[in-house]
Motif scaffolding. Structure first.
Motif, PDB file in Angstrom:
ATOM      1  N   ASP A  69     -43.472 -60.696  18.055  1.00 46.69           N
ATOM      2  CA  ASP A  69     -44.183 -59.629  18.762  1.00 46.69           C
ATOM      3  C   ASP A  69     -45.639 -60.003  19.014  1.00 46.69           C
ATOM      4  OD1 ASP A  69     -44.177 -56.875  19.819  1.00 46.69           O
ATOM      5  OD2 ASP A  69     -45.613 -56.514  18.191  1.00 46.69           O
ATOM      6  N   ARG A  70     -46.277 -60.631  18.019  1.00 50.02           N
ATOM      7  CA  ARG A  70     -47.685 -61.032  18.176  1.00 50.02           C
ATOM      8  C   ARG A  70     -47.816 -62.101  19.268  1.00 50.02           C
ATOM      9  NH1 ARG A  70     -47.391 -57.457  15.009  1.00 50.02           N
ATOM     10  NH2 ARG A  70     -48.802 -56.949  13.295  1.00 50.02           N
ATOM     11  N   ILE A  71     -46.918 -63.065  19.276  1.00 42.98           N
ATOM     12  CA  ILE A  71     -46.992 -64.103  20.304  1.00 42.98           C
ATOM     13  C   ILE A  71     -46.777 -63.500  21.682  1.00 42.98           C
ATOM     14  CG2 ILE A  71     -45.889 -66.199  21.192  1.00 42.98           C
ATOM     15  CD1 ILE A  71     -45.295 -66.975  18.277  1.00 42.98           C
ATOM     16  N   ARG A  72     -45.815 -62.577  21.783  1.00 45.56           N
ATOM     17  CA  ARG A  72     -45.566 -61.916  23.068  1.00 45.56           C
ATOM     18  C   ARG A  72     -46.814 -61.184  23.560  1.00 45.56           C
ATOM     19  NH1 ARG A  72     -44.438 -56.880  24.381  1.00 45.56           N
ATOM     20  NH2 ARG A  72     -44.188 -56.265  22.191  1.00 45.56           N
ATOM     21  N   LEU A  73     -47.489 -60.483  22.650  1.00 43.87           N
ATOM     22  CA  LEU A  73     -48.689 -59.741  23.040  1.00 43.87           C
ATOM     23  C   LEU A  73     -49.834 -60.680  23.411  1.00 43.87           C
ATOM     24  CD1 LEU A  73     -48.612 -56.874  20.384  1.00 43.87           C
ATOM     25  CD2 LEU A  73     -48.172 -56.670  22.836  1.00 43.87           C
ATOM     26  N   LEU A  74     -50.006 -61.754  22.646  1.00 46.98           N
ATOM     27  CA  LEU A  74     -51.067 -62.721  22.958  1.00 46.98           C
ATOM     28  C   LEU A  74     -50.863 -63.326  24.346  1.00 46.98           C
ATOM     29  CD1 LEU A  74     -51.520 -64.584  19.558  1.00 46.98           C
ATOM     30  CD2 LEU A  74     -53.322 -63.401  20.828  1.00 46.98           C
ATOM     31  N   VAL A  75     -49.633 -63.696  24.622  1.00 42.42           N
ATOM     32  CA  VAL A  75     -49.321 -64.273  25.934  1.00 42.42           C
ATOM     33  C   VAL A  75     -49.512 -63.226  27.028  1.00 42.42           C
ATOM     34  CG1 VAL A  75     -47.476 -65.237  27.358  1.00 42.42           C
ATOM     35  CG2 VAL A  75     -47.805 -66.054  25.015  1.00 42.42           C
ATOM     36  N   GLY A  76     -49.109 -61.997  26.740  1.00 43.22           N
ATOM     37  CA  GLY A  76     -49.308 -60.929  27.717  1.00 43.22           C
ATOM     38  C   GLY A  76     -50.771 -60.706  28.042  1.00 43.22           C
ATOM     39  N   HIS A  77     -51.634 -60.717  27.040  1.00 43.20           N
ATOM     40  CA  HIS A  77     -53.070 -60.556  27.279  1.00 43.20           C
ATOM     41  C   HIS A  77     -53.611 -61.687  28.138  1.00 43.20           C
ATOM     42  CE1 HIS A  77     -53.657 -57.891  23.452  1.00 43.20           C
ATOM     43  NE2 HIS A  77     -53.032 -57.274  24.418  1.00 43.20           N
ATOM     44  N   ALA A  78     -53.152 -62.910  27.842  1.00 44.54           N
ATOM     45  CA  ALA A  78     -53.622 -64.063  28.616  1.00 44.54           C
ATOM     46  C   ALA A  78     -53.136 -63.987  30.059  1.00 44.54           C
ATOM     47  CB  ALA A  78     -53.147 -65.354  27.954  1.00 44.54           C
ATOM     48  N   HIS A  79     -51.910 -63.517  30.263  1.00 43.30           N
ATOM     49  CA  HIS A  79     -51.401 -63.337  31.627  1.00 43.30           C
ATOM     50  C   HIS A  79     -52.222 -62.299  32.379  1.00 43.30           C
ATOM     51  CE1 HIS A  79     -47.111 -65.063  30.859  1.00 43.30           C
ATOM     52  NE2 HIS A  79     -47.852 -65.935  31.500  1.00 43.30           N
ATOM     53  N   GLU A  80     -52.485 -61.179  31.717  1.00 39.19           N
ATOM     54  CA  GLU A  80     -53.237 -60.099  32.371  1.00 39.19           C
ATOM     55  C   GLU A  80     -54.636 -60.557  32.750  1.00 39.19           C
ATOM     56  OE1 GLU A  80     -53.166 -56.878  29.628  1.00 39.19           O
ATOM     57  OE2 GLU A  80     -50.993 -56.591  29.774  1.00 39.19           O
ATOM     58  N   ALA A  81     -55.218 -61.442  31.940  1.00 45.14           N
ATOM     59  CA  ALA A  81     -56.566 -61.945  32.223  1.00 45.14           C
ATOM     60  C   ALA A  81     -56.548 -63.076  33.243  1.00 45.14           C
ATOM     61  CB  ALA A  81     -57.219 -62.427  30.924  1.00 45.14           C
ATOM     62  N   GLY A  82     -55.365 -63.537  33.622  1.00 43.28           N
ATOM     63  CA  GLY A  82     -55.259 -64.609  34.609  1.00 43.28           C
ATOM     64  C   GLY A  82     -55.628 -65.982  34.085  1.00 43.28           C
ATOM     65  N   VAL A  83     -55.584 -66.153  32.754  1.00 45.27           N
ATOM     66  CA  VAL A  83     -55.995 -67.437  32.186  1.00 45.27           C
ATOM     67  C   VAL A  83     -54.798 -68.285  31.748  1.00 45.27           C
ATOM     68  CG1 VAL A  83     -58.268 -66.634  31.472  1.00 45.27           C
ATOM     69  CG2 VAL A  83     -56.324 -66.373  29.908  1.00 45.27           C
ATOM     70  N   LEU A  84     -53.593 -67.722  31.824  1.00 44.50           N
ATOM     71  CA  LEU A  84     -52.378 -68.452  31.470  1.00 44.50           C
ATOM     72  C   LEU A  84     -51.473 -68.502  32.690  1.00 44.50           C
ATOM     73  CD1 LEU A  84     -50.654 -69.726  29.124  1.00 44.50           C
ATOM     74  CD2 LEU A  84     -49.628 -67.466  28.856  1.00 44.50           C
ATOM     75  N   ARG A  85     -50.877 -69.644  32.941  1.00 44.24           N
ATOM     76  CA  ARG A  85     -50.004 -69.802  34.099  1.00 44.24           C
ATOM     77  C   ARG A  85     -48.990 -68.662  34.170  1.00 44.24           C
ATOM     78  NH1 ARG A  85     -47.602 -75.788  34.105  1.00 44.24           N
ATOM     79  NH2 ARG A  85     -46.015 -74.576  35.206  1.00 44.24           N
ATOM     80  N   PRO A  86     -48.913 -67.978  35.301  1.00 47.21           N
ATOM     81  CA  PRO A  86     -48.031 -66.805  35.410  1.00 47.21           C
ATOM     82  C   PRO A  86     -46.550 -67.154  35.374  1.00 47.21           C
ATOM     83  CG  PRO A  86     -49.009 -67.317  37.537  1.00 47.21           C
ATOM     84  CD  PRO A  86     -49.694 -68.194  36.539  1.00 47.21           C
ATOM     85  N   ASP A  87     -46.207 -68.429  35.612  1.00 45.29           N
ATOM     86  CA  ASP A  87     -44.803 -68.821  35.625  1.00 45.29           C
ATOM     87  C   ASP A  87     -44.277 -69.185  34.241  1.00 45.29           C
ATOM     88  OD1 ASP A  87     -46.573 -71.044  35.705  1.00 45.29           O
ATOM     89  OD2 ASP A  87     -44.920 -72.366  36.282  1.00 45.29           O
ATOM     90  N   VAL A  88     -45.116 -69.016  33.199  1.00 43.30           N
ATOM     91  CA  VAL A  88     -44.721 -69.383  31.838  1.00 43.30           C
ATOM     92  C   VAL A  88     -44.535 -68.119  31.008  1.00 43.30           C
ATOM     93  CG1 VAL A  88     -45.353 -70.653  29.758  1.00 43.30           C
ATOM     94  CG2 VAL A  88     -45.997 -71.557  32.003  1.00 43.30           C
ATOM     95  N   PRO A  89     -43.301 -67.735  30.681  1.00 43.87           N
ATOM     96  CA  PRO A  89     -43.075 -66.555  29.846  1.00 43.87           C
ATOM     97  C   PRO A  89     -43.416 -66.836  28.384  1.00 43.87           C
ATOM     98  CG  PRO A  89     -40.990 -67.621  30.325  1.00 43.87           C
ATOM     99  CD  PRO A  89     -42.034 -68.369  31.113  1.00 43.87           C
ATOM    100  N   TRP A  90     -43.530 -65.781  27.607  1.00 42.70           N
ATOM    101  CA  TRP A  90     -43.965 -65.945  26.223  1.00 42.70           C
ATOM    102  C   TRP A  90     -42.970 -66.758  25.406  1.00 42.70           C
ATOM    103  CZ3 TRP A  90     -41.510 -64.414  21.769  1.00 42.70           C
ATOM    104  CH2 TRP A  90     -40.451 -63.505  21.880  1.00 42.70           C
TER     105      TRP A  90
END
Length: 203
Positions: A139-160
């Motif tokens: 759950d923590r990894i999913r949320l961390l990745v979600g925050h990074a996606h929302e901020a546009g700093v993590l590639r959008p094509d990479v799921p958690w």
């Protein structure tokens, strides 16, 4: 002993017969310390005799002080996973989502690189009951990745889920194609992985 209270408390919880005796708690602390080191070096297949030897107690004392080898390993690994979940919680509070994700990734991979037992627990069915901790970590990894996606700093094509797998792949064996890995090879691998995950401007 530092770093053992959570695992010790898990093992002694609800055991009124052992709780009042200070020497009993000291023995459990020694066993937890020894188990944590042994699990890191050997993995989850470490024997009760090996843990007892490292703790400086007899096998009879081992089984008087802990319910079973599995219960001891579960307590130790649950404690390690709880520590990692706390790291993830702090990373989620970071105002910079990319910095938070990279700080967690570094701590996570470093711990996996240092502990055979943690790799066993995270990477295969090992017969231990750790699902509550694993569920919270997912759950923590999913949320961390979600925050990074929302901020546009993590590639959008990479799921958690992909992030979880690529972080697991960062730790390597000591040799490949005749090459020997350096002590910091995992850091180099992680840097390459994070560079690949980072969303470059205009991508």
């Amino acid at each position: 002993m530092s770093g053992t209270s959570a695992a010790v408390d898990r093992l002694l919880a609800g055991d009124a017969e052992r709780l009042p005796r200070a020497d009993a708690r000291r023995n459990v602390e020694r066993l937890v310390d020894a188990a944590r080191t042994a699990v890191a070096e050997v993995g989850v297949d470490v024997t009760a005799h090996e843990i007892a030897r490292r703790a400086g107690v007899g096998i009879g004392t081992f089984y008087r002080r802990v319910p079973s080898r599995e219960a001891l390993l579960e307590a130790v690994l649950a404690e390690v996973l709880d520590e990692m979940i706390e790291v993830a919680g702090r990373a989620m509070a970071d105002p910079d989502p990319w910095h938070g994700l990279t700080e967690f990734a570094t701590a996570y991979v470093q711990l996996r690189a240092a502990s055979c037992g943690l790799n066993d627990a995270l990477g295969r069915e090992c017969g231990l009951t750790l699902e509550p901790q694993l569920a919270r970590l997912r759950d923590r990894i999913r949320l961390l990745v979600g925050h990074a996606h929302e901020a546009g700093v993590l590639r959008p094509d990479v799921p958690w889920e992909d992030v979880a797998f690529v972080l697991a792949s960062v730790t390597t064996s000591t040799r490949t194609i005749g090459l020997r890995a350096g002590a910091d090879q995992w850091r180099r691998n992680l840097r390459i992985v994070l560079d690949g995950l980072h969303a470059a401007p205009g991508r």
